[in-house]
Write an enzyme that holds these catalytic residues in place. Structure first.
Site, PDB file in Angstrom:
ATOM      1  N   ARG A 176       0.820  -1.212   0.000  1.00 29.85           N
ATOM      2  CA  ARG A 176       0.000   0.000   0.000  1.00 29.85           C
ATOM      3  C   ARG A 176       0.853   1.261   0.000  1.00 29.85           C
ATOM      4  NH1 ARG A 176      -5.063  -0.430   3.319  1.00 29.85           N
ATOM      5  NH2 ARG A 176      -4.466   1.465   4.346  1.00 29.85           N
ATOM      6  N   ARG A 180       8.786   6.674  -3.886  1.00 33.59           N
ATOM      7  CA  ARG A 180       8.848   7.705  -4.942  1.00 33.59           C
ATOM      8  C   ARG A 180      10.234   8.302  -5.079  1.00 33.59           C
ATOM      9  NH1 ARG A 180       4.342  10.547  -2.520  1.00 33.59           N
ATOM     10  NH2 ARG A 180       2.455   9.438  -3.122  1.00 33.59           N
ATOM     11  N   ARG A 254      -7.151  -7.288  14.933  1.00 33.96           N
ATOM     12  CA  ARG A 254      -6.346  -6.366  15.727  1.00 33.96           C
ATOM     13  C   ARG A 254      -7.261  -5.234  16.156  1.00 33.96           C
ATOM     14  NH1 ARG A 254      -1.929  -7.550  18.200  1.00 33.96           N
ATOM     15  NH2 ARG A 254      -0.841  -5.561  17.907  1.00 33.96           N
ATOM     16  N   ARG A 285       1.495   5.625  16.881  1.00 29.01           N
ATOM     17  CA  ARG A 285       1.530   6.990  16.336  1.00 29.01           C
ATOM     18  C   ARG A 285       0.772   7.947  17.240  1.00 29.01           C
ATOM     19  NH1 ARG A 285      -2.363   6.272  10.922  1.00 29.01           N
ATOM     20  NH2 ARG A 285      -4.219   5.774  12.106  1.00 29.01           N
ATOM     21  N   GLU A 310      -1.974   6.115  19.817  1.00 24.14           N
ATOM     22  CA  GLU A 310      -2.636   4.885  19.367  1.00 24.14           C
ATOM     23  C   GLU A 310      -1.840   3.653  19.796  1.00 24.14           C
ATOM     24  OE1 GLU A 310      -3.650   4.762  15.228  1.00 24.14           O
ATOM     25  OE2 GLU A 310      -4.853   6.577  15.373  1.00 24.14           O
ATOM     26  N   TYR A 358      -9.733  -5.832   4.494  1.00 23.43           N
ATOM     27  CA  TYR A 358      -9.059  -4.615   4.914  1.00 23.43           C
ATOM     28  C   TYR A 358      -9.455  -3.458   3.994  1.00 23.43           C
ATOM     29  CZ  TYR A 358      -4.726  -2.207   6.577  1.00 23.43           C
ATOM     30  OH  TYR A 358      -3.810  -1.347   7.117  1.00 23.43           O
ATOM     31  N   ASP A 360     -10.604   0.288   2.796  1.00 28.28           N
ATOM     32  CA  ASP A 360     -10.660   1.700   3.137  1.00 28.28           C
ATOM     33  C   ASP A 360     -12.087   2.192   2.925  1.00 28.28           C
ATOM     34  OD1 ASP A 360      -8.085   2.270   3.982  1.00 28.28           O
ATOM     35  OD2 ASP A 360      -7.333   2.431   1.938  1.00 28.28           O
TER      36      ASP A 360
HETATM   37  P1  FAD Z   1     -17.732   0.371  10.465  1.00 28.78           P
HETATM   38  O1  FAD Z   1     -17.433   1.808  10.318  1.00 28.78           O
HETATM   39  O2  FAD Z   1     -16.889  -0.436  11.382  1.00 28.78           O
HETATM   40  O3  FAD Z   1     -19.271   0.240  10.918  1.00 28.78           O
HETATM   41  C1  FAD Z   1     -19.834  -0.966  11.378  1.00 28.78           C
HETATM   42  C2  FAD Z   1     -20.893  -0.594  12.399  1.00 28.78           C
HETATM   43  O4  FAD Z   1     -21.634  -1.771  12.722  1.00 28.78           O
HETATM   44  C3  FAD Z   1     -20.310  -0.070  13.707  1.00 28.78           C
HETATM   45  O5  FAD Z   1     -20.865   1.196  14.003  1.00 28.78           O
HETATM   46  C4  FAD Z   1     -20.735  -1.124  14.729  1.00 28.78           C
HETATM   47  O6  FAD Z   1     -21.040  -0.570  16.000  1.00 28.78           O
HETATM   48  C5  FAD Z   1     -21.961  -1.713  14.079  1.00 28.78           C
HETATM   49  N1  FAD Z   1     -22.263  -3.073  14.539  1.00 28.78           N
HETATM   50  C6  FAD Z   1     -21.412  -4.141  14.524  1.00 28.78           C
HETATM   51  N2  FAD Z   1     -22.036  -5.210  15.057  1.00 28.78           N
HETATM   52  C7  FAD Z   1     -23.298  -4.815  15.408  1.00 28.78           C
HETATM   53  C8  FAD Z   1     -24.371  -5.459  16.032  1.00 28.78           C
HETATM   54  N3  FAD Z   1     -24.319  -6.746  16.402  1.00 28.78           N
HETATM   55  N4  FAD Z   1     -25.513  -4.759  16.259  1.00 28.78           N
HETATM   56  C9  FAD Z   1     -25.580  -3.447  15.904  1.00 28.78           C
HETATM   57  N5  FAD Z   1     -24.561  -2.782  15.323  1.00 28.78           N
HETATM   58  C10 FAD Z   1     -23.437  -3.450  15.076  1.00 28.78           C
HETATM   59  N6  FAD Z   1     -10.160   4.111   5.775  1.00 28.78           N
HETATM   60  C11 FAD Z   1      -9.740   5.107   4.954  1.00 28.78           C
HETATM   61  O7  FAD Z   1     -10.209   5.220   3.821  1.00 28.78           O
HETATM   62  N7  FAD Z   1      -8.807   6.021   5.397  1.00 28.78           N
HETATM   63  C12 FAD Z   1      -8.282   5.977   6.655  1.00 28.78           C
HETATM   64  O8  FAD Z   1      -7.458   6.821   7.012  1.00 28.78           O
HETATM   65  C13 FAD Z   1      -8.708   4.927   7.530  1.00 28.78           C
HETATM   66  N8  FAD Z   1      -8.214   4.845   8.788  1.00 28.78           N
HETATM   67  C14 FAD Z   1      -8.653   3.840   9.605  1.00 28.78           C
HETATM   68  C15 FAD Z   1      -8.137   3.773  10.908  1.00 28.78           C
HETATM   69  C16 FAD Z   1      -8.577   2.774  11.759  1.00 28.78           C
HETATM   70  C17 FAD Z   1      -8.036   2.688  13.171  1.00 28.78           C
HETATM   71  C18 FAD Z   1      -9.514   1.815  11.300  1.00 28.78           C
HETATM   72  C19 FAD Z   1      -9.982   0.720  12.200  1.00 28.78           C
HETATM   73  C20 FAD Z   1     -10.023   1.879  10.019  1.00 28.78           C
HETATM   74  C21 FAD Z   1      -9.595   2.892   9.157  1.00 28.78           C
HETATM   75  N9  FAD Z   1     -10.108   2.998   7.870  1.00 28.78           N
HETATM   76  C22 FAD Z   1      -9.675   4.005   7.042  1.00 28.78           C
HETATM   77  C23 FAD Z   1     -11.127   2.055   7.347  1.00 28.78           C
HETATM   78  C24 FAD Z   1     -12.559   2.546   7.606  1.00 28.78           C
HETATM   79  O9  FAD Z   1     -12.793   2.656   8.996  1.00 28.78           O
HETATM   80  C25 FAD Z   1     -13.534   1.543   7.005  1.00 28.78           C
HETATM   81  O10 FAD Z   1     -13.312   1.410   5.632  1.00 28.78           O
HETATM   82  C26 FAD Z   1     -14.982   1.936   7.196  1.00 28.78           C
HETATM   83  O11 FAD Z   1     -15.227   2.264   8.525  1.00 28.78           O
HETATM   84  C27 FAD Z   1     -15.846   0.779   6.795  1.00 28.78           C
HETATM   85  O12 FAD Z   1     -17.171   1.059   7.075  1.00 28.78           O
HETATM   86  P2  FAD Z   1     -18.110  -0.100   7.576  1.00 28.78           P
HETATM   87  O13 FAD Z   1     -19.502   0.432   7.470  1.00 28.78           O
HETATM   88  O14 FAD Z   1     -17.781  -1.349   6.891  1.00 28.78           O
HETATM   89  O15 FAD Z   1     -17.686  -0.395   9.085  1.00 28.78           O
HETATM   90  N1  UDP Z   2       4.144   0.918   7.920  1.00 24.44           N
HETATM   91  C1  UDP Z   2       5.415   0.951   8.450  1.00 24.44           C
HETATM   92  N2  UDP Z   2       5.900   2.115   8.934  1.00 24.44           N
HETATM   93  C2  UDP Z   2       5.172   3.264   8.926  1.00 24.44           C
HETATM   94  C3  UDP Z   2       3.868   3.232   8.369  1.00 24.44           C
HETATM   95  C4  UDP Z   2       3.374   2.032   7.881  1.00 24.44           C
HETATM   96  O1  UDP Z   2       6.095  -0.060   8.485  1.00 24.44           O
HETATM   97  O2  UDP Z   2       5.656   4.301   9.413  1.00 24.44           O
HETATM   98  C5  UDP Z   2       3.641  -0.377   7.423  1.00 24.44           C
HETATM   99  C6  UDP Z   2       2.907  -1.167   8.512  1.00 24.44           C
HETATM  100  O3  UDP Z   2       3.176  -2.543   8.319  1.00 24.44           O
HETATM  101  C7  UDP Z   2       1.458  -0.877   8.210  1.00 24.44           C
HETATM  102  C8  UDP Z   2       1.482  -0.803   6.683  1.00 24.44           C
HETATM  103  O4  UDP Z   2       2.728  -0.189   6.378  1.00 24.44           O
HETATM  104  O5  UDP Z   2       0.610  -1.880   8.673  1.00 24.44           O
HETATM  105  C9  UDP Z   2       0.331  -0.012   6.073  1.00 24.44           C
HETATM  106  O6  UDP Z   2       0.350   1.278   6.616  1.00 24.44           O
HETATM  107  P1  UDP Z   2      -0.894   2.243   6.532  1.00 24.44           P
HETATM  108  O7  UDP Z   2      -0.517   3.535   7.137  1.00 24.44           O
HETATM  109  O8  UDP Z   2      -1.394   2.225   5.138  1.00 24.44           O
HETATM  110  O9  UDP Z   2      -1.930   1.470   7.452  1.00 24.44           O
HETATM  111  P2  UDP Z   2      -3.307   1.902   8.135  1.00 24.44           P
HETATM  112  O10 UDP Z   2      -2.964   2.128   9.557  1.00 24.44           O
HETATM  113  O11 UDP Z   2      -3.813   3.125   7.439  1.00 24.44           O
HETATM  114  O12 UDP Z   2      -4.185   0.718   7.928  1.00 24.44           O
END
Ligand code: FAD
Ligand code: UDP
Length: 374
Positions: A176, A180, A254, A285, A310, A358, A360
């Site tokens: 991912r 560059r 995780r 981070r 985090e 996984y 986004d």
């Molecule tokens: P979710 O947002 O997880 O929504 C699922 C919902 O279902 C939750 O509100 C939960 O409470 C509910 N639920 C689950 N089980 C039940 C139940 N039994 N009854 C009622 N409700 C329930 N994506 C990006 O594009 N850019 C980013 O920078 C990025 N950063 C991220 C950082 C973190 C720490 C994480 C975990 C994810 C990140 N993502 C990011 C991914 C992004 O969060 C997901 O793509 C997006 O949230 C997916 O939406 P979803 O609707 O599938 O899930």
């Molecule tokens: N990663 C790393 N060093 C960094 C940032 C990311 O080694 O400073 C690696 C790490 O394995 C991570 C992966 O690159 O799981 C993807 O990073 P990204 O920031 O895309 O993950 P996100 O937290 O957004 O899912």
């Protein structure tokens, strides 16, 4: 009780976008979420006038114009560009791996010098592969950027993030990250990126406007056995193994926990995202939330700041399942659950938890935009 066309479990971006489109197609929906608020992982809490990403920092990015136009039709996005900085033993490096990083790492000043240095750094790992594809994250990283960057910016960060050795993780996780040969700290290659102006809650509110929603409602406690009395179809975005009562075994996840505090300064770290890439710090981070939405003088107009450390940990019952762990065991088990899901009549499994992928944000929205008939 009223009969809906859809009962939607989960108000994250999958559930909310589904509800938006279904409503426009003339269908009725009830959205439930077990959390106290709507929006899933993109929900933000306002603290000191700052939108705090309560479930982890979220940066929207996509190259899909249709998705970008769609989200901007709900709420306009700003021009935030993610350019995280890595801190390794107190020394700072730009991310993703680009000419700035190579200069900071080795003092090289031209692409030719950087390429020569990387070639030298990765020679041993490339030879060890003997023509085959990298089989894991360690091999992938070593053959992409070489030993110094692997050891200083990847190895320990990845161990903290995933709780596993780099040699036990799939190669795709690191694919991912761009590499560059230009001085460009933009973390994403995508054409479009940004944060909704006014915060993610505006996006969720826009998607769910006019849709009936209930919070603090757990599907398993209230609807699992009776949902057909309430709706014709079910959209399920919770964890797929939980839906099937873990009958094939539990999937690993995780999770991340956040230590969030207010700092009495307008500018704590000068950037939204600083990664800590050594084991010296237990967190992966630190996020300074205001930098996602405040730029220039606005940073100083807001006198305080909110930061979150985090901590990535192994998921246990009762925690939030965040990241699927894509090792062989889990991939095989998830595939078995997906087969069961396909057989489930009138149920759509969606989103990161429902598909154990996984994803986004943008691909999740894209999936819903691709649904032709509601
Ligand atoms: P979710 O947002 O997880 O929504 C699922 C919902 O279902 C939750 O509100 C939960 O409470 C509910 N639920 C689950 N089980 C039940 C139940 N039994 N009854 C009622 N409700 C329930 N994506 C990006 O594009 N850019 C980013 O920078 C990025 N950063 C991220 C950082 C973190 C720490 C994480 C975990 C994810 C990140 N993502 C990011 C991914 C992004 O969060 C997901 O793509 C997006 O949230 C997916 O939406 P979803 O609707 O599938 O899930
Ligand atoms: N990663 C790393 N060093 C960094 C940032 C990311 O080694 O400073 C690696 C790490 O394995 C991570 C992966 O690159 O799981 C993807 O990073 P990204 O920031 O895309 O993950 P996100 O937290 O957004 O899912």
């Amino acid at each position: 009780m009223k009969k809906y066309d859809y009962l939607i479990v989960g108000s994250g971006l999958f559930g909310a976008t589904f509800a938006y489109r279904a409503k426009r197609a003339g269908k009725t929906c009830l959205v439930i979420d077990k959390r106290p608020q709507l929006g899933g992982n993109v929900y933000c809490e306002n603290v000191e006038g700052i939108n705090v990403h309560k479930y982890g920092a979220h940066i929207f990015h996509t190259s899909n114009k249709r998705v970008w136009d769609f989200v901007n039709s709900i709420v306009e996005f700003n021009r935030y560009t993610n350019s995280p900085v890595a801190n390794y033993h107190g020394k700072l490096y730009n991310l993703p791996f680009n000419m700035n990083t190579f200069y900071q790492m080795w003092g090289v000043t031209t692409p030719a010098q950087a390429e020569a240095k990387i070639a030298e750094q990765k020679a041993e790992a490339v030879a060890a592969l003997n023509g085959r594809e990298p089989a894991n994250l360690e091999e992938q990283a070593l053959t992409l950027v070489g030993r110094d960057i692997f050891e200083k910016l990847i190895k320990e960060y990845t161990e903290k993030q995933w709780g596993r050795k780099c040699s036990e993780l799939p190669a795709f996780i690191i694919k991912r990250l761009p590499v560059r040969m230009v001085f460009d700290n933009n973390y994403f290659n995508d054409k479009y990126q940004g944060i909704p102006i006014g915060g993610y809650n505006k996006l969720v509110e826009g998607l769910l406007e006019g849709v009936e929603c209930k919070t603090n409602v757990d599907f398993f406690a209230e609807y699992k056995n009776s949902w057909r009395d309430v709706a014709d179809k079910l959209v399920y975005t919770g964890a797929v193994d939980e839906y099937f009562d873990y009958k094939l075994g539990k999937l690993d996840w995780r999770t991340v926990s956040f230590k969030t505090r207010v700092e009495d300064t307008p500018n704590f770290q000068g950037n939204a995202v600083v990664n800590y890439t050594s084991h010296d710090e237990p967190y992966t981070r630190i996020i300074e939330h205001k930098h996602f939405e405040m730029f220039g003088a606005a940073v100083y107009d807001c006198k305080k700041t909110v930061v979150s450390e985090e901590y990535s940990t192994e998921y246990k019952d009762g925690m939030e399942p965040y990241y699927p762990v894509n090792n062989d065991r889990n991939n095989a088990l998830a595939e078995e659950y997906r087969k069961l899901a396909l057989q489930e009549k009138d149920v759509i499994f969606g989103g990161r938890l429902g598909q154990y992928k996984y994803f986004d944000m943008a691909p999740v929205i894209e999936q819903v935009l691709n649904i032709e008939k509601f």
